[in-house]
Structure formats: structure tokens, C-alpha cells
Design a protein around this motif. Sequence first.
Motif, PDB file in Angstrom:
ATOM      1  N   UNK A 640      19.932 -14.563  -4.010  1.00  0.00           N
ATOM      2  CA  UNK A 640      21.295 -14.311  -3.550  1.00  0.00           C
ATOM      3  C   UNK A 640      22.333 -14.745  -4.590  1.00  0.00           C
ATOM      4  N   UNK A 641      22.016 -15.792  -5.333  1.00  0.00           N
ATOM      5  CA  UNK A 641      22.961 -16.282  -6.342  1.00  0.00           C
ATOM      6  C   UNK A 641      23.221 -15.234  -7.415  1.00  0.00           C
ATOM      7  N   UNK A 642      22.170 -14.660  -7.978  1.00  0.00           N
ATOM      8  CA  UNK A 642      22.358 -13.663  -9.030  1.00  0.00           C
ATOM      9  C   UNK A 642      22.956 -12.373  -8.488  1.00  0.00           C
ATOM     10  N   UNK A 643      22.623 -12.045  -7.255  1.00  0.00           N
ATOM     11  CA  UNK A 643      23.172 -10.828  -6.668  1.00  0.00           C
ATOM     12  C   UNK A 643      24.681 -10.942  -6.450  1.00  0.00           C
ATOM     13  N   UNK A 644      25.152 -12.124  -6.077  1.00  0.00           N
ATOM     14  CA  UNK A 644      26.562 -12.289  -5.735  1.00  0.00           C
ATOM     15  C   UNK A 644      27.426 -12.637  -6.945  1.00  0.00           C
ATOM     16  N   UNK A 645      26.906 -13.453  -7.875  1.00  0.00           N
ATOM     17  CA  UNK A 645      27.775 -14.016  -8.910  1.00  0.00           C
ATOM     18  C   UNK A 645      27.603 -13.376 -10.287  1.00  0.00           C
ATOM     19  N   UNK A 646      26.419 -12.877 -10.594  1.00  0.00           N
ATOM     20  CA  UNK A 646      26.243 -12.317 -11.942  1.00  0.00           C
ATOM     21  C   UNK A 646      26.700 -10.859 -11.955  1.00  0.00           C
ATOM     22  N   UNK A 647      28.025 -10.727 -11.923  1.00  0.00           N
ATOM     23  CA  UNK A 647      28.673  -9.424 -11.976  1.00  0.00           C
ATOM     24  C   UNK A 647      29.724  -9.468 -13.084  1.00  0.00           C
ATOM     25  N   UNK A 648      30.153  -8.311 -13.541  1.00  0.00           N
ATOM     26  CA  UNK A 648      31.072  -8.245 -14.681  1.00  0.00           C
ATOM     27  C   UNK A 648      32.413  -8.916 -14.393  1.00  0.00           C
ATOM     28  N   UNK A 649      32.833  -8.853 -13.146  1.00  0.00           N
ATOM     29  CA  UNK A 649      34.147  -9.401 -12.805  1.00  0.00           C
ATOM     30  C   UNK A 649      34.232 -10.897 -13.102  1.00  0.00           C
ATOM     31  N   UNK A 650      33.119 -11.603 -12.985  1.00  0.00           N
ATOM     32  CA  UNK A 650      33.131 -13.043 -13.209  1.00  0.00           C
ATOM     33  C   UNK A 650      33.390 -13.387 -14.678  1.00  0.00           C
ATOM     34  N   UNK A 678      14.679 -14.409 -17.554  1.00  0.00           N
ATOM     35  CA  UNK A 678      14.098 -13.139 -17.107  1.00  0.00           C
ATOM     36  C   UNK A 678      15.050 -12.321 -16.256  1.00  0.00           C
ATOM     37  N   UNK A 679      15.974 -12.977 -15.556  1.00  0.00           N
ATOM     38  CA  UNK A 679      16.921 -12.250 -14.710  1.00  0.00           C
ATOM     39  C   UNK A 679      18.136 -11.729 -15.477  1.00  0.00           C
ATOM     40  N   UNK A 692      28.366  -9.431 -21.810  1.00  0.00           N
ATOM     41  CA  UNK A 692      27.298  -9.739 -22.776  1.00  0.00           C
ATOM     42  C   UNK A 692      27.504 -11.130 -23.377  1.00  0.00           C
ATOM     43  N   UNK A 693      28.754 -11.460 -23.659  1.00  0.00           N
ATOM     44  CA  UNK A 693      29.066 -12.769 -24.237  1.00  0.00           C
ATOM     45  C   UNK A 693      28.701 -13.891 -23.256  1.00  0.00           C
ATOM     46  N   UNK A 694      29.002 -13.701 -21.952  1.00  0.00           N
ATOM     47  CA  UNK A 694      28.667 -14.709 -20.956  1.00  0.00           C
ATOM     48  C   UNK A 694      27.149 -14.871 -20.836  1.00  0.00           C
ATOM     49  N   UNK A 695      26.414 -13.745 -20.890  1.00  0.00           N
ATOM     50  CA  UNK A 695      24.949 -13.811 -20.818  1.00  0.00           C
ATOM     51  C   UNK A 695      24.390 -14.548 -22.027  1.00  0.00           C
ATOM     52  N   UNK A 713       5.090 -13.281 -23.328  1.00  0.00           N
ATOM     53  CA  UNK A 713       5.192 -12.295 -24.420  1.00  0.00           C
ATOM     54  C   UNK A 713       6.113 -11.144 -24.048  1.00  0.00           C
ATOM     55  N   UNK A 714       6.022 -10.691 -22.822  1.00  0.00           N
ATOM     56  CA  UNK A 714       6.873  -9.569 -22.410  1.00  0.00           C
ATOM     57  C   UNK A 714       8.343  -9.980 -22.431  1.00  0.00           C
ATOM     58  N   UNK A 715       8.649 -11.145 -21.881  1.00  0.00           N
ATOM     59  CA  UNK A 715      10.027 -11.630 -21.871  1.00  0.00           C
ATOM     60  C   UNK A 715      10.519 -11.896 -23.291  1.00  0.00           C
TER      61      UNK A 715
END
Length: 845
Positions: A640-650, A678-679, A692-695, A713-715
Motif C-alpha cells: 500500500x505504501x508504494x501504491x499510494x506514495x510513489x507517484x510523480x506528484x510527490x 526491486x520496486x 527519476x531524480x527522486x528514485x 542477478x536479474x535485479x
Amino acid sequence: MSDEPYRPALQTYTAPQDILDEHAELADQDDTPDVFEDNAKSKQVAARQSDYHLRRFDRADGQGEGEDESYEDRMRRVNLQREEERVRRHKEQLEKDKEQDEKMILDDKTPPRAIAGGDTPPRAAAGGDTPPRDSTPPKKKRRWDVEEVKEEPGVTKRKSRWDQTPSEAVPEVKRSRWDQTPGASSTTSALTSAPPVGGVMMVEDKRYRRMTDEELDGLLPGGEEGYELVPVPDDYKPAPSVRKMVPAQTEHGFMMQDDSDAIKARSAAGGMQGSTEQTEIEGIGTLQFLKPEDTQYFAKVLGEGGGEEDDSAYTLEELKERKIMRLLLKIKNGTPPVRKTALRQITDRAREFGAGPLFDKILPLLMERTLEDQERHLLVKVIDRVLYKLDDLVRPYVHKILVVIEPLLIDEDYYARVEGREIISNLAKAAGLAHMISTMRPDIDHVDEYVRNTTARAFSVVASALGIPALLPFLRAVCRSKKSWQARHTGIRIIQQIAIMMGCAVLPHLRNLVDTVADGLQDEQQKVRTMTALSLAALAESAAPYGIESFDNVLKPLWLGIRQHRGKTLAAFLKAIGYIIPLMDPEYAGYYVRECMPILIREFQTSDEEMRRIVLQVIKQCASTEGVTPTYIKEEVLPEFFKAFWVRRMALDKRNYKQLVETTVELAQKAGVSEIVGRVCNDLKDESEPYRKMVMETVTKVVAGIGAADIDERLEVLLIDGIIFAFQEQTLEDTIMLDGFATVVNALGGRVKPYLPQIVSMILWRLTNKSAKVRMLAADLTTRLAPIIKSSGEDNLLSKLGVVIFEQLGEEYPDALGSLIAAEGAIANVVGMTQMNPPVKDLCE
């Protein structure tokens, strides 16, 4: 001269003619904006403050108080103000309701019959017995330029004025005098010379002298030539006589003059030539500047007779007042040496001058709207110095000083806030606790929220100066006041400000402070409940990591509150819980986190930015406690954290950006690197560069803090691909992408060897880019990666990089050239002087 060879004039460079013409055209316009106006406003304190800060000018309370006003009188006056405020709001509401009712009537499209039929007079005017219902038309607003003349009893008719001749009696109108030459008194106009100024005799300028009748007769022909004297009109008002003094011409021809004498002469002639500011005042000396606004405060020493030689005509009190004004003018507007001397004089003679004359002159200056930062700093310094000298003599003026100094406590400038705290601290030590409480008590439940806010901050300074135990009985009584909720709200805010200001110094008194505000969690007023929770949060933050036993009696009301409240009150309760949980033992902390986490997850969807920041802060604090398990974070929080907060607006709000990165890094400490990276690693290719800068910043801090051991290895492939893309697509002027690239590669260590050919080819391509910034970043990346490339055994790649960078050393841009030289030096350090390609001797050439 004629034998010298012809030398053409040097070519001059100037702006194109069309630009010069445009500026000349703009200069002719009256409404041309002043390019220096914004710069001048930025220096003024009031010009850059918000509407809330400017409410200090609306606070008339304290400006006209007498020294003999008792506590009882002041409380009576404050209660009267509160009642007046209540009546005013009631009247405003009644007027608003009345306007809405009238608007509803006027919005009706069908007018009454008496209005629609303009030729049909009302029945009452025709002699009818009873007028019809709604026959009276609504009264229109009276025009300011139209007279109402009553022709018949009960009938009002407007009188037309279009054909009237203007009245002969001209009303006396106050004329503008901006273009008139300043006048002089009759005494001075009769004089023709003045005492010498700096050794130069001053005489009256003939160009400004009024012509006599004899001189006019000599210029114009007599009566026999057809001229006659015209009688003076009755309404003629002669202009005041003008007397301008200039240096006397004692010798013919050119005369050199001493600079100081010239300055004094021009000053006596009416100010500095070419400037409207008078900077040389007789009896005061040379000033650095003098604003037009200063004349209303210093008129007695700036006007005629302001010099010290005229002091014999004044009483002792007037002399004292004039001396204070001279010293303040020197301190506020004087040059540094003049200011230093005046400040020492006013400090040494403070008790001689007395508190009343000093503060009556200083405090109005501090409330001036055009006051600048430097002037405010100097005047506050004066108050600070004289407080030491006056000591208990300052008591009658405590409230007047507080009215002026309290706004500094919420100023945007850090140094202004520090100065304000220092003044109030010294004031409390000079006046004593009892006098401070009796003076500030009426402001605790003042009608204006601004006054209550600044008073609470001032009380916290008094507590830090005189000790919390001395103020605790008073605070306990205020926080339990039954008369007004404003008093309870302000008392709880005082404790919040004490915690913010004093930090861990509240620990010895923590239980008493918590018990003082605890009842506010069940208060009937929502604002009091909110402030109580914020106060508990501040106390817990200051006491961390100790003091959990002091919060025992507020845990239950807080947990009940987060299930009952919404909005800002819920945010305050969550903030308090977020700061109390880290103080608990691990087993209790884990239990309470699981209890409040559903409410936090529910609030992930809120649109209130302040609530989102508080939720992020609480999540960060919960994740940092020992009692919370990684499994619980991975399963219950992260989806739920990544779904709600990791958006461009933030990424677009600086405060949201910072809080989100810190919370995500804290979650990574508990959940692990692979869960977080990984997320977000796919978002390194997002089309939004701020995102991109925030990531990249988050990945950098997570990898630097925890390492890259659990990245599979995949990550690993996805991460390398993402950082290469983000580095190539950057356009913002910062080093976040560069630092992130270097941090990830260094953390991977030897695992990055398969990707080095791809990375080096990217660098080589960018070293030959046409953009200097791209070349510079490629060289900087080479400097960071040279040790990793060497440790991976890729000497041929280093050699290739060294050759290409050597060929680029003819770079014309200094920044890019510096980066290229640093990159070449980094390669030489890891390869060695003997193995360097090209050889070191070629580099030295």
C-alpha cells in the motif's frame, strides 16, 4: 600638430540603436516600472512578510497604555475588546444576511407594478385612502454629486445640474504643494546673510529673492506708456518668501574649496546636490543615509534650530528628548564610527535619560512599515543594551516592549528570532516573574489569534530564562481554565513552545508538563484537543529516547482519539503517537504499531498534503522501532505504501520529496535492499525527470547504507540498465545521477565487470558530444569509475579512455577542461606512471 599621422578614433561598442530607442521611449512614459523597486522592497521587513505577519500593525493594544494602568483595568479593557469583537461579528453576519435577502429580491425578473408602470403614480400620491401592497419602489442609493430637493411634502426629486453655472464662491481646497519651493519664516526672510559654515560666509541667492516695486518700475515703462497698475485680487495669496543661501563670492575668478567645507555649504543650501536625501545635519554630523520617512520622527532635530547651540531655549525634559533623538538618528542612519559612538553614549546614559523617554522614541521606530533589516537590527541592539542599564526601571514599559518584540519570534529570519528571544529573556530577568505574568496574562485569551500565538512564544522564552518550575503553577492554572477555551489553548501552546525551544532540558519536568496538558485530550473544543496532541508530540520528541513512563496517562486517550477523529485533529494525534512509540520497549512498540497501522494505511489515500507528510513521518518512526518485524513491513506496509506514495506528484513538492525518501530508506533498513530497489528500479526509466531524480536518490542512499549483497542477478541487470538510462537522460544541474551511478557501481564491485564495456562505450561516446556539460559529466564519471575498472582487470578499457581524454585536452570550456584533467589524473593514479597510455611525458608537454 599637422605633421602627426592621422589616427582613427577607437571603435566603441554599445547597444543597438533600436534597443536604445525602446529604452528612451519607455523612459518617457509615466507608468514605467521602477527596476530598483523590487530590490528596495526586499530590504524592507514589511514588504516581504505574509498577511499573518503584517497583523502586528493592527495590534494597537499596548501602544497607548499608560504607566499607571492596573491589572484590573487592563483585564476589564481586554474583556471589553472581546465583547466588542463578538458584537462586530454579529453585526457583520446580520448585514451579510440582509444583503443576501435584498439580492434575492432584486434577482426577481418581474418588477412591482409601481416600478414597471413609470407614468402611473402611487395611489397614495393621488389621494387614495390605502396604498396598494408593495407599491413603494425600493429606495435607490443616493449619488454623491446629486442634490435632493424636496418640491412637495413627502416627494423627493433630484435636481438636474447639467445647465448650472459654476458657483462664484470657490470652496477652500487644500492645494498640492509638491512643486512649491519650501518656504521660510518671516524672521529668516529678513536676513540677508548667515553665520559662516566651515569658514565660508553664506549670503542670500539673488536669483530667488523677491523683486521690489522700485526694481519693477525700472524694468517696465511708466504709466504714460500705456501701462497701469492692476489692483491685487481679493483671493490672491502670496507665496511664502524663499530664502536660499549660497557661499559668498569674496574673490573674482575660480576658487578651490575644501571638500568638507563644500559638503557643509551644500547641506546648508538645502541638501546634497543631485540627491533628495539630506546626509549632513547640523548638530548631528554626517549620516550614511536619511529616508523621507525619518523626518516625521526626527523633525525636532532635523528642522530649523536642530543644532545643539539652540538648546538653551528648551526645558530639561525637552533637552533630554532632543538628545535621545539625535543619538537614535546617529545609530539608525549614521556611518559606522558615528553609530558606534552614539550607541555607547545612549547605553552609558540610559538611567539618566529614563525608561519613558527612551522607549517612547525607540518603539515607534520599530513599528515603522518602511523599516529595513539593518535598521531593525540596530534598534533592537539599542533596546538590548539599555535593558542592562535600566534593570527594574523597565517594569512600567514591559507590555509596550513585548508588543514590538514579540513579532520577531515568528519572523522568517533566523537571526531576528534569536534577537527577539534574547530581548525577552533579558526583559524577564530585569522585570521579574511576577511582573511578567501580570503583564502578559490578559494576552493569553486575547480575541486575536495572532496575539495569543506570539504571547505563547514569549512565555516559553520567559520559562527558559527564569526556569520551568517557577512557571509551572501558573501554566497548570491556565491549562485548566474554565472561563475561556482560548486560555487553555494558549497555555497548552506555551508548553509546546517550551519543549521545542528547550529540547532535552524538559526531562526533569516531563511528568509535570504532561500532566498539565493531559486533560486537553478530552476537551470540548477541537482546537484544544489538536494543540494538546501537538504539545505531547513536541514533549516526546524533546525527551527521546527517554521518558516513556511520563506518558502513561495519555496513551489510552491518544489511542481512542485516532479512532474518533478525522482531519487535522487526527493528524495531530497520529503525530503524537509517532513520537511516543520509539520511546517504548520493543514488545509494547510492536503491539502499538500493529494497532495503529490500519488507520495509517487508511490515511494513505488522503489528499491533504500535511496529513501525508505526517503519515510518512509516523511510518518512518514505526519502522525504526525494534518491535516491528521485517515480515510485517513487507506484507502489510510496503504494497500500500508504494501504491499510494510513489507517484510523480510527490517529486514536485520539496517537502514531500524529502520526507518520502527518508521514509523509504528507513523501510529498507527493516525490509532489505532488494524489496525496495526491486520496486523502484523500473522507475529509473520514467519519463518524468524529477521522479527519476527522486528514485536515483533513494537507490543511492539505500545501497550506500545497506550494501548490495542481497541484489540478485536479474535485479542487477535491471539496476545497471536503469542507472545508465537515467544518467544519459539527465538535464538538471545537480550531481545526484552522477553520485548514484558511482555509488551503485562501487557497491556491486566485481559483479559490475560484465557491464563495463557497455559503460565505457557510453562514456567514450559522451566525451565527444557537442555539449560541454555532457563532456564534463562523462569525464567526472570516468574519475569515479577508474578504480573499479582497474580492480576488474580491464586495463585496455582504461588505456582507451586515457587516449580519448588526452585528445580532448584542447577543451575550450574551463569547467569541462578541469573535469578532463581530473579524469586523466585518476587514470594515472590507478594505472601507474610507467603503464600510462599516453606516456606521462606527453601529458607534461
